[in-house]
Design a protein around this motif. Sequence first.
Motif, PDB file in Angstrom:
ATOM      1  N   PHE A  15       0.864  -1.166   0.000  1.00  0.00           N
ATOM      2  CA  PHE A  15       0.000   0.000   0.000  1.00  0.00           C
ATOM      3  C   PHE A  15       0.900   1.214   0.000  1.00  0.00           C
ATOM      4  N   SER A  16       0.794   2.038  -1.050  1.00  0.00           N
ATOM      5  CA  SER A  16       1.665   3.197  -1.188  1.00  0.00           C
ATOM      6  C   SER A  16       0.834   4.456  -1.356  1.00  0.00           C
ATOM      7  N   ILE A  17       1.327   5.517  -0.766  1.00  0.00           N
ATOM      8  CA  ILE A  17       0.721   6.838  -0.949  1.00  0.00           C
ATOM      9  C   ILE A  17       1.754   7.693  -1.656  1.00  0.00           C
ATOM     10  N   VAL A  18       1.346   8.177  -2.839  1.00  0.00           N
ATOM     11  CA  VAL A  18       2.243   8.968  -3.690  1.00  0.00           C
ATOM     12  C   VAL A  18       1.535  10.268  -4.028  1.00  0.00           C
ATOM     13  N   HIS A  23       4.573  12.959  -8.161  1.00  0.00           N
ATOM     14  CA  HIS A  23       4.867  11.527  -8.024  1.00  0.00           C
ATOM     15  C   HIS A  23       5.912  11.261  -6.950  1.00  0.00           C
ATOM     16  N   ARG A  24       5.922  12.117  -5.947  1.00  0.00           N
ATOM     17  CA  ARG A  24       6.851  11.940  -4.838  1.00  0.00           C
ATOM     18  C   ARG A  24       6.284  10.915  -3.859  1.00  0.00           C
ATOM     19  N   PHE A  25       7.104   9.984  -3.412  1.00  0.00           N
ATOM     20  CA  PHE A  25       6.721   8.915  -2.513  1.00  0.00           C
ATOM     21  C   PHE A  25       6.520   9.494  -1.115  1.00  0.00           C
ATOM     22  N   LEU A  26       5.322   9.239  -0.506  1.00  0.00           N
ATOM     23  CA  LEU A  26       5.034   9.758   0.825  1.00  0.00           C
ATOM     24  C   LEU A  26       5.054   8.664   1.884  1.00  0.00           C
TER      25      LEU A  26
END
Length: 156
Positions: A15-18, A23-26
Amino acid sequence: MGRQNRESKGKVYRFSIVEDDTHRFLFSFRVSKLGLVLAALTTVVTLTGILYALIALTPLRTTIPGYPDAHSKKVAVANAIKIDSLESCITRWELYAENLSKILAGESTVSLDSIIRSSGLKYLSDKTMEELSEQEAILRRMAADSTYTSNGKGSK
């Protein structure tokens, strides 16, 4: 058999939040189906416990319909006391009316023993008069032996 070995490890999901524009990885974490179910179950149980504690242990419980607040309890006790006194008053009036009607009819009045038996008093003692007078004498001696000061402490 070979098929069971392939599935025994289980799939892992990420699970990724970008950030959409850059498109920076949060934030990101990996979880399996079992981990996701356990996390959801833990969250539900924790929230239920917090909600129960909030309602049961705080004055917030009085906002629940049908739950009596302190004022309602006091009113209920006062009403119960009034009902009891009204019942005894009604019993006295019934006795008075019965005695009055017997007197007017020329009959003998109702005796005290029949009144006690018919009222069904449950707090009457089964002890004889001698036992009661003996206990009263002991109580009177105890009261005479000890003198009480105004603050409630006994002294001899």
